[in-house]
Design an enzyme around this catalytic site. Structure first.
Site, PDB file in Angstrom:
ATOM      1  CG  HIS A 136      -0.352 -29.471  54.903  1.00  0.00           C
ATOM      2  ND1 HIS A 136      -0.352 -30.272  54.159  1.00  0.00           N
ATOM      3  CD2 HIS A 136      -1.525 -28.714  54.867  1.00  0.00           C
ATOM      4  CE1 HIS A 136      -1.473 -30.328  53.455  1.00  0.00           C
ATOM      5  NE2 HIS A 136      -2.185 -29.361  53.825  1.00  0.00           N
ATOM      6  CD  GLU A 192      -6.141 -29.902  56.132  1.00  0.00           C
ATOM      7  OE1 GLU A 192      -6.872 -29.206  55.363  1.00  0.00           O
ATOM      8  OE2 GLU A 192      -4.791 -30.258  56.073  1.00  0.00           O
TER       9      GLU A 192
END
Ligand code: G3P
Length: 220
Positions: free
Chosen positions: A88, A136
């Protein structure tokens, strides 16, 4: 696939993580879709008692045994976590660890969601054949400005990158998603699902927001 990352937002502290998961699970049932939740690591076992789609937010590529404080695939599997986010934006790891973790999860029959920041990374990590690549752009995370509206070409190019890997990897779209329209746009551009955090966790009506997002999956 509709993934809600709880992060470490105050809104999900204590009993609230359970409350949010229960709402997500009920909405998933109502719309017959999959909604996965990523609670903080210490809640994986507890949340797995009420949802069968629980993912870790991060895993360490450490060995079984004397690795104090690290969170590893084999142990979270025993807590009934179904898989994990890997790399992430808020918890990046080196390429070799990403590769090892994707393989390790596959061998354990767990689902991997590799987060990437741009199309180049999507291309690179799709080759590892994770279950999902989640695109992202970091500057849009938590911004309330959806990638599907701000930078739609990033989604279409990532869809293409994942296709070129010629395996079963699918694309999820994340960052800045706050409305049903953002979800609809991402799906229209070719994403197979979404990865969202603040758009749900920080909304004042969890039920309403999750339903608003969920209904878009039924229109496909
Ligand atoms: O893990 C999901 C995330 O990074 C996107 O965050 O708040 O923009 O939905 P948010």
């Amino acid at each position: 696939m509709f993934v809600i990352n709880f992060k470490n937002y105050e809104e999900i502290a204590g009993e609230n993580a359970t409350r949010l998961t229960k709402i997500a699970t009920e909405v998933a049932k109502k719309y017959e879709i999959t909604i996965a939740v990523c609670p903080p690591q210490h809640l994986l076992s507890e949340i797995s008692k009420i949802s069968s789609n629980v993912f870790a937010q991060h895993l360490d590529n450490s060995k079984i045994g004397s690795t104090t404080g690290f969170v590893i695939p084999e142990i979270v599997k025993k807590s009934n976590a179904k898989g994990s986010l890997i790399n992430h934006s808020e918890h990046r790891i080196p390429p070799k660890e990403i590769e090892d973790l994707v393989n390790r999860l596959r061998n354990l029959g767990m689902i991997s969601i590799v987060c990437v920041q741009d199309v180049k990374e999507a291309q690179m990590y799709a080759k590892l054949n994770p279950n999902y690549i989640a695109i992202e752009p970091p500057e849009l995370i938590g911004s309330g400005k959806a990638v599907s509206k701000e930078k739609p070409e990033i989604i279409t190019e990532s869809v293409q990158a994942v296709k070129e890997a010629n395996n079963s990897t699918q694309l999820l779209c994340g960052a800045g998603i706050v409305s049903g329209e953002d979800v609809s746009q991402a799906l229209k551009l070719g994403a197979k699902g979404i990865l969202v955090a603040s758009g749900i966790v920080k909304s004042t009506d969890w039920q309403k927001s999750i339903e608003e997002f969920a209904v878009e999956f039924t229109k496909k």
